[in-house]
Design a protein around this motif. Structure first.
Motif, PDB file in Angstrom:
ATOM      1  N   THR A   1       3.333  -1.454   3.956  1.00 34.73           N
ATOM      2  CA  THR A   1       2.968  -0.062   3.705  1.00 34.73           C
ATOM      3  C   THR A   1       4.224   0.764   3.457  1.00 34.73           C
ATOM      4  OG1 THR A   1       2.991   0.417   6.077  1.00 34.73           O
ATOM      5  CG2 THR A   1       0.861  -0.151   5.096  1.00 34.73           C
ATOM      6  N   ALA A   2       4.078   1.750   2.572  1.00 35.39           N
ATOM      7  CA  ALA A   2       5.198   2.636   2.269  1.00 35.39           C
ATOM      8  C   ALA A   2       4.681   4.043   2.016  1.00 35.39           C
ATOM      9  CB  ALA A   2       5.969   2.134   1.054  1.00 35.39           C
ATOM     10  N   LEU A   3       5.377   5.005   2.576  1.00 37.64           N
ATOM     11  CA  LEU A   3       5.134   6.417   2.307  1.00 37.64           C
ATOM     12  C   LEU A   3       6.312   6.899   1.478  1.00 37.64           C
ATOM     13  CD1 LEU A   3       3.515   9.030   2.765  1.00 37.64           C
ATOM     14  CD2 LEU A   3       4.893   9.390   4.826  1.00 37.64           C
ATOM     15  N   VAL A   4       6.040   7.291   0.234  1.00 40.10           N
ATOM     16  CA  VAL A   4       7.090   7.726  -0.676  1.00 40.10           C
ATOM     17  C   VAL A   4       7.173   9.244  -0.643  1.00 40.10           C
ATOM     18  CG1 VAL A   4       7.864   7.761  -3.081  1.00 40.10           C
ATOM     19  CG2 VAL A   4       6.758   5.721  -2.156  1.00 40.10           C
ATOM     20  N   LEU A   5       8.368   9.741  -0.407  1.00 38.20           N
ATOM     21  CA  LEU A   5       8.599  11.185  -0.354  1.00 38.20           C
ATOM     22  C   LEU A   5       9.157  11.650  -1.688  1.00 38.20           C
ATOM     23  CD1 LEU A   5      10.195  11.345   3.181  1.00 38.20           C
ATOM     24  CD2 LEU A   5       7.817  11.752   2.556  1.00 38.20           C
ATOM     25  N   LEU A   6       8.503  12.636  -2.294  1.00 33.93           N
ATOM     26  CA  LEU A   6       8.926  13.167  -3.583  1.00 33.93           C
ATOM     27  C   LEU A   6       9.654  14.485  -3.417  1.00 33.93           C
ATOM     28  CD1 LEU A   6       5.815  12.558  -5.838  1.00 33.93           C
ATOM     29  CD2 LEU A   6       7.845  11.162  -5.576  1.00 33.93           C
ATOM     30  N   ASP A   7      10.598  14.731  -4.309  1.00 35.06           N
ATOM     31  CA  ASP A   7      11.389  15.962  -4.331  1.00 35.06           C
ATOM     32  C   ASP A   7      12.165  16.144  -3.051  1.00 35.06           C
ATOM     33  OD1 ASP A   7      10.396  16.528  -6.847  1.00 35.06           O
ATOM     34  OD2 ASP A   7       8.706  17.649  -6.044  1.00 35.06           O
ATOM     35  N   GLY A   8      12.280  15.118  -2.281  1.00 35.02           N
ATOM     36  CA  GLY A   8      13.065  15.186  -1.061  1.00 35.02           C
ATOM     37  C   GLY A   8      13.990  14.001  -0.950  1.00 35.02           C
ATOM     38  N   ASP A   9      14.293  13.366  -2.081  1.00 40.28           N
ATOM     39  CA  ASP A   9      15.142  12.185  -2.053  1.00 40.28           C
ATOM     40  C   ASP A   9      16.481  12.465  -1.378  1.00 40.28           C
ATOM     41  OD1 ASP A   9      13.237  10.686  -3.305  1.00 40.28           O
ATOM     42  OD2 ASP A   9      14.144  10.819  -5.277  1.00 40.28           O
TER      43      ASP A   9
ATOM     44  N   ILE B   1       0.882  -1.159   0.000  1.00 41.08           N
ATOM     45  CA  ILE B   1       0.000   0.000   0.000  1.00 41.08           C
ATOM     46  C   ILE B   1       0.923   1.212   0.000  1.00 41.08           C
ATOM     47  CG2 ILE B   1      -1.748   1.263   1.295  1.00 41.08           C
ATOM     48  CD1 ILE B   1      -2.525  -1.535   2.446  1.00 41.08           C
ATOM     49  N   VAL B   2       0.808   2.035  -1.037  1.00 43.17           N
ATOM     50  CA  VAL B   2       1.750   3.131  -1.238  1.00 43.17           C
ATOM     51  C   VAL B   2       1.013   4.457  -1.208  1.00 43.17           C
ATOM     52  CG1 VAL B   2       3.481   4.108  -2.786  1.00 43.17           C
ATOM     53  CG2 VAL B   2       3.201   1.618  -2.643  1.00 43.17           C
ATOM     54  N   ASP B   3       1.478   5.357  -0.350  1.00 43.88           N
ATOM     55  CA  ASP B   3       0.983   6.729  -0.316  1.00 43.88           C
ATOM     56  C   ASP B   3       2.152   7.623  -0.694  1.00 43.88           C
ATOM     57  OD1 ASP B   3      -0.698   8.878  -0.008  1.00 43.88           O
ATOM     58  OD2 ASP B   3      -0.834   8.748   2.164  1.00 43.88           O
ATOM     59  N   VAL B   4       1.858   8.779  -1.250  1.00 43.98           N
ATOM     60  CA  VAL B   4       2.890   9.689  -1.735  1.00 43.98           C
ATOM     61  C   VAL B   4       2.736  11.032  -1.039  1.00 43.98           C
ATOM     62  CG1 VAL B   4       3.794  10.832  -3.783  1.00 43.98           C
ATOM     63  CG2 VAL B   4       2.894   8.517  -3.954  1.00 43.98           C
ATOM     64  N   MET B   5       3.867  11.622  -0.633  1.00 43.04           N
ATOM     65  CA  MET B   5       3.851  12.932   0.016  1.00 43.04           C
ATOM     66  C   MET B   5       4.974  13.790  -0.573  1.00 43.04           C
ATOM     67  SD  MET B   5       4.575  13.906   4.023  1.00 43.04           S
ATOM     68  CE  MET B   5       3.087  13.155   4.636  1.00 43.04           C
ATOM     69  N   ALA B   6       4.638  15.011  -0.939  1.00 43.93           N
ATOM     70  CA  ALA B   6       5.654  15.947  -1.416  1.00 43.93           C
ATOM     71  C   ALA B   6       6.388  16.530  -0.217  1.00 43.93           C
ATOM     72  CB  ALA B   6       5.000  17.064  -2.220  1.00 43.93           C
ATOM     73  N   CYS B   7       7.687  16.679  -0.370  1.00 47.44           N
ATOM     74  CA  CYS B   7       8.460  17.331   0.691  1.00 47.44           C
ATOM     75  C   CYS B   7       9.632  18.067   0.075  1.00 47.44           C
ATOM     76  CB  CYS B   7       8.919  16.321   1.738  1.00 47.44           C
ATOM     77  SG  CYS B   7      10.364  15.374   1.315  1.00 47.44           S
ATOM     78  N   THR B   8      10.019  19.151   0.723  1.00 47.89           N
ATOM     79  CA  THR B   8      11.132  19.937   0.210  1.00 47.89           C
ATOM     80  C   THR B   8      12.241  20.110   1.243  1.00 47.89           C
ATOM     81  OG1 THR B   8      10.003  21.953   0.895  1.00 47.89           O
ATOM     82  CG2 THR B   8       9.711  21.256  -1.391  1.00 47.89           C
ATOM     83  N   GLY B   9      11.987  19.753   2.463  1.00 46.57           N
ATOM     84  CA  GLY B   9      12.984  19.947   3.513  1.00 46.57           C
ATOM     85  C   GLY B   9      13.485  18.642   4.076  1.00 46.57           C
TER      86      GLY B   9
ATOM     87  N   ARG C   1       7.374   1.785   5.998  1.00 41.62           N
ATOM     88  CA  ARG C   1       8.597   2.258   5.355  1.00 41.62           C
ATOM     89  C   ARG C   1       8.360   3.672   4.853  1.00 41.62           C
ATOM     90  NH1 ARG C   1      12.550  -1.717   4.445  1.00 41.62           N
ATOM     91  NH2 ARG C   1      11.879  -3.496   5.661  1.00 41.62           N
ATOM     92  N   VAL C   2       9.308   4.542   5.098  1.00 43.94           N
ATOM     93  CA  VAL C   2       9.299   5.905   4.566  1.00 43.94           C
ATOM     94  C   VAL C   2      10.523   5.967   3.673  1.00 43.94           C
ATOM     95  CG1 VAL C   2       9.401   8.361   5.100  1.00 43.94           C
ATOM     96  CG2 VAL C   2       8.209   6.787   6.662  1.00 43.94           C
ATOM     97  N   CYS C   3      10.306   6.231   2.369  1.00 43.41           N
ATOM     98  CA  CYS C   3      11.401   6.061   1.433  1.00 43.41           C
ATOM     99  C   CYS C   3      11.285   6.984   0.228  1.00 43.41           C
ATOM    100  CB  CYS C   3      11.453   4.613   0.969  1.00 43.41           C
ATOM    101  SG  CYS C   3       9.938   4.035   0.175  1.00 43.41           S
TER     102      CYS C   3
ATOM    103  N   GLU D   1      13.222  -0.878  -4.920  1.00 43.00           N
ATOM    104  CA  GLU D   1      14.056  -1.926  -4.313  1.00 43.00           C
ATOM    105  C   GLU D   1      13.248  -2.762  -3.322  1.00 43.00           C
ATOM    106  OE1 GLU D   1      17.561  -2.437  -4.651  1.00 43.00           O
ATOM    107  OE2 GLU D   1      17.703  -0.968  -6.260  1.00 43.00           O
ATOM    108  N   LEU D   2      12.405  -2.108  -2.523  1.00 42.09           N
ATOM    109  CA  LEU D   2      11.600  -2.830  -1.537  1.00 42.09           C
ATOM    110  C   LEU D   2      10.601  -3.763  -2.208  1.00 42.09           C
ATOM    111  CD1 LEU D   2      10.851   0.100   0.930  1.00 42.09           C
ATOM    112  CD2 LEU D   2      12.279  -1.899   1.398  1.00 42.09           C
ATOM    113  N   VAL D   3       9.914  -3.264  -3.221  1.00 40.95           N
ATOM    114  CA  VAL D   3       8.896  -4.049  -3.914  1.00 40.95           C
ATOM    115  C   VAL D   3       9.531  -5.205  -4.685  1.00 40.95           C
ATOM    116  CG1 VAL D   3       7.167  -3.938  -5.759  1.00 40.95           C
ATOM    117  CG2 VAL D   3       7.249  -2.156  -4.028  1.00 40.95           C
ATOM    118  N   ALA D   4      10.748  -5.023  -5.153  1.00 38.50           N
ATOM    119  CA  ALA D   4      11.412  -6.032  -5.976  1.00 38.50           C
ATOM    120  C   ALA D   4      11.936  -7.215  -5.176  1.00 38.50           C
ATOM    121  CB  ALA D   4      12.554  -5.393  -6.757  1.00 38.50           C
ATOM    122  N   GLY D   5      11.898  -7.151  -3.860  1.00 35.47           N
ATOM    123  CA  GLY D   5      12.440  -8.231  -3.048  1.00 35.47           C
ATOM    124  C   GLY D   5      11.743  -9.562  -3.282  1.00 35.47           C
ATOM    125  N   PRO D   6      12.442 -10.646  -2.991  1.00 35.49           N
ATOM    126  CA  PRO D   6      11.831 -11.967  -3.170  1.00 35.49           C
ATOM    127  C   PRO D   6      10.698 -12.180  -2.175  1.00 35.49           C
ATOM    128  CG  PRO D   6      13.901 -12.168  -1.997  1.00 35.49           C
ATOM    129  CD  PRO D   6      13.764 -10.723  -2.396  1.00 35.49           C
TER     130      PRO D   6
END
Length: 190
Positions: A109-117, A45-53, A131-133, A140-145
């Motif tokens: 579950t994963a929260l993906v942070l954009l523009d803040g890699d 389950i993936v949610d996306v959040m924009a971040c700049t800091g 996971r916050v990534c 990489e996480l999804v690709a695991g066996p």
């Protein structure tokens, strides 16, 4: 994250053995699930959040009780993770009801942070069991066996598709595609 970006990352890193569904509606869920990825290592389950800091994990509380709080751009964003908790519960409940053989399927579950890699540590942060990534870390996480066969992935996808009327699901599975090694995956990510 653009849907095409997520699909591209997932397709490349799972050797096309995954399916991405967008805006999944679940009857026992308060809001749509942004993205659901069904891969050999389970349901994501993936949610996306924009971040700049900055992104940091803070321990708050007193001597007897401490909890971890996610701070993004200096603000407490832990409630974004709370949403993932009940979305995961809704997916667990749906799979248990509609596909008893899928009971016990790992649901991550994963929260993906954009523009803040640049602010996310090399390894994804772990907040409780979330996971916050960055977007590349998600791949990489999804690709695991994992324990799911291609047929099990397809069965879970069908249950989720039925809940959303079959709309906006892209099946990335392709059994004929050759396996991509770890070096090729790193090259894809640049």
């Amino acid at each position: 994250m653009d849907r095409r970006q997520l699909r591209s990352i997932v397709a490349d890193l799972t050797d096309r053995r995954a399916t991405v569904l967008d805006d999944v509606e679940l009857p026992s869920c308060r809001t749509d699930v942004d993205h659901v990825v069904v891969a050999p290592n389970g349901v994501w389950i993936v949610d996306v959040m924009a971040c700049t800091g900055s992104v940091e994990l803070r321990e708050v509380g007193g001597f007897f009780r401490t909890e971890h709080r996610l701070h993004v751009d200096g603000r407490d964003r832990t409630t974004a993770l709370d949403t993932l908790v009940w979305q995961r519960a809704a997916v667990d409940e749906l799979l248990g009801r509609e596909l008893p053989t899928a009971a016990g399927t790992p649901v991550h579950t994963a929260l993906v942070l954009l523009d803040g890699d640049r602010d996310v540590p090399d390894a994804p942060l772990q907040v409780d069991d979330h996971r916050v990534c960055s977007r590349s870390d998600l791949g990489e996480l999804v690709a695991g066996p994992g324990p799911l066969s291609v047929d099990a992935v397809a069965a879970i996808v069908e249950v989720l598709r039925a809940e959303q009327g079959g709309r906006d699901a892209i099946d990335l599975t392709d059994r004929a595609r050759p396996v991509v090694g770890a070096d090729a995956v790193r090259a894809l990510l640049g």
